[in-house]
Design a protein around this motif. Structure first.
Motif, PDB file in Angstrom:
ATOM      1  N   ALA A 202       0.864  -1.233  -0.079  1.00  0.00           N
ATOM      2  CA  ALA A 202      -0.114   0.036  -0.146  1.00  0.00           C
ATOM      3  C   ALA A 202       0.789   1.385   0.001  1.00  0.00           C
ATOM      4  CB  ALA A 202      -1.009   0.012   1.187  1.00  0.00           C
ATOM      5  N   GLU A 203       0.497   2.438  -0.574  1.00  0.00           N
ATOM      6  CA  GLU A 203       1.091   3.483  -0.573  1.00  0.00           C
ATOM      7  C   GLU A 203       1.308   4.012   0.621  1.00  0.00           C
ATOM      8  OE1 GLU A 203       2.803   4.971  -3.222  1.00  0.00           O
ATOM      9  OE2 GLU A 203       2.442   3.448  -4.265  1.00  0.00           O
ATOM     10  N   GLN A 204       2.467   4.564   1.255  1.00  0.00           N
ATOM     11  CA  GLN A 204       2.796   5.121   2.565  1.00  0.00           C
ATOM     12  C   GLN A 204       2.160   6.560   2.604  1.00  0.00           C
ATOM     13  OE1 GLN A 204       3.527   3.091   5.007  1.00  0.00           O
ATOM     14  NE2 GLN A 204       3.389   1.501   3.306  1.00  0.00           N
ATOM     15  N   ILE A 205       1.771   6.936   3.638  1.00  0.00           N
ATOM     16  CA  ILE A 205       1.221   8.453   3.776  1.00  0.00           C
ATOM     17  C   ILE A 205       2.149   8.860   4.944  1.00  0.00           C
ATOM     18  CG2 ILE A 205      -0.877   8.151   2.732  1.00  0.00           C
ATOM     19  CD1 ILE A 205      -2.218   8.319   5.642  1.00  0.00           C
ATOM     20  N   GLU A 206       2.299  10.198   4.999  1.00  0.00           N
ATOM     21  CA  GLU A 206       2.870  10.980   5.806  1.00  0.00           C
ATOM     22  C   GLU A 206       2.012  11.011   7.335  1.00  0.00           C
ATOM     23  OE1 GLU A 206       4.552  14.407   4.515  1.00  0.00           O
ATOM     24  OE2 GLU A 206       5.526  13.344   2.907  1.00  0.00           O
ATOM     25  N   ASP A 207       2.619  11.288   8.460  1.00  0.00           N
ATOM     26  CA  ASP A 207       1.752  11.471   9.651  1.00  0.00           C
ATOM     27  C   ASP A 207       0.720  12.787   9.478  1.00  0.00           C
ATOM     28  OD1 ASP A 207       2.853   9.560  10.851  1.00  0.00           O
ATOM     29  OD2 ASP A 207       4.359  10.527  11.814  1.00  0.00           O
ATOM     30  N   ALA A 208       1.180  13.703   8.840  1.00  0.00           N
ATOM     31  CA  ALA A 208       0.438  15.043   8.736  1.00  0.00           C
ATOM     32  C   ALA A 208      -0.802  14.590   7.801  1.00  0.00           C
ATOM     33  CB  ALA A 208       1.360  16.268   7.970  1.00  0.00           C
ATOM     34  N   ASP A 209      -0.698  13.762   6.853  1.00  0.00           N
ATOM     35  CA  ASP A 209      -1.654  13.478   5.806  1.00  0.00           C
ATOM     36  C   ASP A 209      -2.728  12.496   6.722  1.00  0.00           C
ATOM     37  OD1 ASP A 209      -0.705  14.833   3.762  1.00  0.00           O
ATOM     38  OD2 ASP A 209       0.204  13.151   2.923  1.00  0.00           O
ATOM     39  N   TYR A 210      -2.287  11.632   7.485  1.00  0.00           N
ATOM     40  CA  TYR A 210      -3.103  10.814   8.427  1.00  0.00           C
ATOM     41  C   TYR A 210      -3.975  11.503   9.350  1.00  0.00           C
ATOM     42  CZ  TYR A 210      -4.402   7.421  11.400  1.00  0.00           C
ATOM     43  OH  TYR A 210      -5.253   6.613  12.519  1.00  0.00           O
ATOM     44  N   GLN A 211      -3.198  12.539   9.912  1.00  0.00           N
ATOM     45  CA  GLN A 211      -3.759  13.445  11.142  1.00  0.00           C
ATOM     46  C   GLN A 211      -4.930  14.083  10.257  1.00  0.00           C
ATOM     47  OE1 GLN A 211      -3.775  12.934  14.034  1.00  0.00           O
ATOM     48  NE2 GLN A 211      -1.891  11.481  14.065  1.00  0.00           N
ATOM     49  N   LYS A 212      -4.910  14.735   9.310  1.00  0.00           N
ATOM     50  CA  LYS A 212      -5.941  15.386   8.607  1.00  0.00           C
ATOM     51  C   LYS A 212      -6.933  14.615   7.924  1.00  0.00           C
ATOM     52  CE  LYS A 212      -4.574  17.248   4.523  1.00  0.00           C
ATOM     53  NZ  LYS A 212      -3.970  17.880   3.565  1.00  0.00           N
ATOM     54  N   THR A 213      -6.687  13.346   7.474  1.00  0.00           N
ATOM     55  CA  THR A 213      -7.641  12.887   6.878  1.00  0.00           C
ATOM     56  C   THR A 213      -8.582  11.685   7.700  1.00  0.00           C
ATOM     57  OG1 THR A 213      -6.289  12.564   4.508  1.00  0.00           O
ATOM     58  CG2 THR A 213      -7.844  11.168   4.833  1.00  0.00           C
ATOM     59  N   GLU A 214      -7.857  11.080   8.565  1.00  0.00           N
ATOM     60  CA  GLU A 214      -8.694  10.253   9.645  1.00  0.00           C
ATOM     61  C   GLU A 214      -9.931  10.722  10.099  1.00  0.00           C
ATOM     62  OE1 GLU A 214      -9.928   7.670  12.465  1.00  0.00           O
ATOM     63  OE2 GLU A 214      -8.928   9.611  12.971  1.00  0.00           O
ATOM     64  N   PRO A 215      -9.756  11.821  10.611  1.00  0.00           N
ATOM     65  CA  PRO A 215     -10.993  12.561  11.408  1.00  0.00           C
ATOM     66  C   PRO A 215     -12.341  12.861  10.416  1.00  0.00           C
ATOM     67  CG  PRO A 215      -9.188  13.631  12.096  1.00  0.00           C
ATOM     68  CD  PRO A 215      -8.540  12.853  10.985  1.00  0.00           C
ATOM     69  N   ARG A 216     -11.721  13.090   8.971  1.00  0.00           N
ATOM     70  CA  ARG A 216     -12.839  13.263   8.036  1.00  0.00           C
ATOM     71  C   ARG A 216     -13.295  11.917   7.754  1.00  0.00           C
ATOM     72  NH1 ARG A 216     -10.408  16.530   3.194  1.00  0.00           N
ATOM     73  NH2 ARG A 216      -9.069  14.975   3.400  1.00  0.00           N
ATOM     74  N   MET A 217     -12.770  10.786   7.630  1.00  0.00           N
ATOM     75  CA  MET A 217     -13.089   9.660   7.206  1.00  0.00           C
ATOM     76  C   MET A 217     -14.109   8.976   8.331  1.00  0.00           C
ATOM     77  SD  MET A 217     -12.144   8.960   4.161  1.00  0.00           S
ATOM     78  CE  MET A 217     -12.203   7.320   3.868  1.00  0.00           C
ATOM     79  N   ALA A 218     -13.713   9.061   9.670  1.00  0.00           N
ATOM     80  CA  ALA A 218     -14.455   8.810  10.630  1.00  0.00           C
ATOM     81  C   ALA A 218     -15.771   9.503  10.871  1.00  0.00           C
ATOM     82  CB  ALA A 218     -13.509   8.810  12.050  1.00  0.00           C
TER      83      ALA A 218
END
Length: 135
Positions: A78-94
């Protein structure tokens, strides 16, 4: 004495020939059958090669101008994402999952957002690669 030794040399041959009828007589009460009912013919040939295979022929050297490569390039699972991208995207997905669960958004709106996120995921790799190559 020489004659006796010469005659004793033939003794095993005569004993062997004399015992042949006795050995053959041991099997006389039974009939010896070579046919046991199992066919001795080989099974039919099964062709496993597809019709699209090239006809066999001599190997020809192909000069491609490059060295042959026998290994394959490993790719990440799987493509790796940076921590900043994860912190920004995860709340929107949840939040999107919670809204769908509670019925706050319609199924059509949910599918539109999922398609938007999938397009972002597909384009993210090429965008990140172009950003890296610019540096």
């Amino acid at each position: 004495m020489e004659k006796l030794r010469h005659r004793i040399g033939w003794l095993p041959l005569f004993v062997g020939l004399g015992s042949m009828p006795l050995i053959a007589g041991c099997n006389s009460s039974k009939t010896f059958a070579l046919d046991d009912g199992v066919p001795n013919t080989p099974p039919p040939a099964v062709i496993t090669q597809s019709k699209t295979a090239p006809p066999p022929g001599p190997l020809v050297k192909r000069d491609t101008g490059t060295y042959p490569v026998f290994d394959y390039t490993l790719k990440a699972a799987a493509e790796q994402i940076e921590d900043a991208d994860y912190q920004k995207t995860e709340p929107r997905m949840a939040a999107l999952a919670r809204q769908r669960k509670t019925g706050a958004i319609s199924e059509a709106e949910y599918q539109r957002r999922v398609a938007e996120y999938r397009k972002l995921a597909a384009d993210h790799g090429t965008t990140a690669l172009s950003d890296i190559s610019k540096q």
